[in-house]
Write an enzyme that holds these catalytic residues in place. Structure first.
Site, PDB file in Angstrom:
ATOM      1  N   HIS A   1      -2.234 -13.841 -51.701  1.00  0.00           N
ATOM      2  CA  HIS A   1      -1.426 -14.932 -52.259  1.00  0.00           C
ATOM      3  C   HIS A   1      -1.145 -14.673 -53.740  1.00  0.00           C
ATOM      4  CE1 HIS A   1      -3.551 -17.642 -49.143  1.00  0.00           C
ATOM      5  NE2 HIS A   1      -2.309 -17.517 -48.739  1.00  0.00           N
TER       6      HIS A   1
ATOM      7  N   SER B   1      -6.330 -16.564 -45.380  1.00  0.00           N
ATOM      8  CA  SER B   1      -7.398 -17.496 -45.777  1.00  0.00           C
ATOM      9  C   SER B   1      -8.368 -17.730 -44.619  1.00  0.00           C
ATOM     10  CB  SER B   1      -6.806 -18.831 -46.223  1.00  0.00           C
ATOM     11  OG  SER B   1      -6.034 -18.673 -47.377  1.00  0.00           O
TER      12      SER B   1
ATOM     13  N   LYS C   1      -5.546 -31.631 -40.577  1.00  0.00           N
ATOM     14  CA  LYS C   1      -6.499 -30.522 -40.698  1.00  0.00           C
ATOM     15  C   LYS C   1      -7.554 -30.842 -41.748  1.00  0.00           C
ATOM     16  CE  LYS C   1      -4.018 -26.309 -39.478  1.00  0.00           C
ATOM     17  NZ  LYS C   1      -3.587 -25.013 -40.004  1.00  0.00           N
TER      18      LYS C   1
ATOM     19  N   ARG D   1       3.382 -10.219 -44.237  1.00  0.00           N
ATOM     20  CA  ARG D   1       2.350  -9.222 -43.973  1.00  0.00           C
ATOM     21  C   ARG D   1       2.756  -8.264 -42.873  1.00  0.00           C
ATOM     22  NH1 ARG D   1      -2.164 -13.681 -43.086  1.00  0.00           N
ATOM     23  NH2 ARG D   1      -0.375 -14.404 -41.935  1.00  0.00           N
TER      24      ARG D   1
END
Length: 159
Positions: free
Chosen positions: A17, A127, A41, A90
């Site tokens: 990040h 993460s 969440k 990615r």
């Protein structure tokens, strides 16, 4: 003034990040880091904790503003007159999803999305993966900034 936003949950912020934010900060006058609030969440860190960690690790850039957002990212952009979203990719699998989001965002508001290829060093990094490895005692110190590593170690020791 050229403005862009780097959105995400950042629970926690990783070196991947940080690489994208750093690169965006060289291209834009102001980079907003928008920390997503997802009430469905339960994060490892609260939104306020994430914001503080991000502010700490991006302070050296001098042109990064960090705040929370809830709702549509395009509304966040409209409220702040931000014409561009910067997203790191990615892998090809990221592109498939992110392209759909970019097209939807552009269709809703005219906001453009810039895709930045992730540094190959961080191409596997997320993460979620950092949290999982750290939970099982793995060394993630090379995957997150030192301040984040300290906070992550402390938080996991509490659990």
């Amino acid at each position: 003034m050229r403005r862009a936003v780097c959105p995400g949950s950042f629970d926690p912020i990783t070196n991947g990040h940080l690489d994208i934010i750093a690169r965006a900060s060289k291209l834009y006058d102001v980079v907003h880091v928008a920390v997503m609030i997802n009430k469905s969440k339960q994060g490892l860190f609260t939104v306020d904790e994430r914001i503080e960690l991000i502010r700490e690790v991006t302070a050296e850039f001098g042109n990064v503003e960090v705040e929370a957002f809830h709702g549509l990212l395009v509304d966040f952009c409209k409220q702040r007159d931000i014409p561009a979203i910067v997203k790191g990719l990615r892998a090809v699998s990221d592109f498939d999803y992110e392209l759909q989001m970019a097209q939807m965002n552009n269709g809703l508001s005219g906001v453009e999305t810039l895709f930045v290829p992730t540094n190959p060093t961080y191409s596997f990094l997320s993460s979620s993966l950092v949290k999982e490895v750290a939970t099982w005692g793995g060394d993630v110190s090379h995957l997150v900034p030192p301040a984040v590593h300290r906070a992550l170690t402390e938080r996991l020791a509490e659990k």
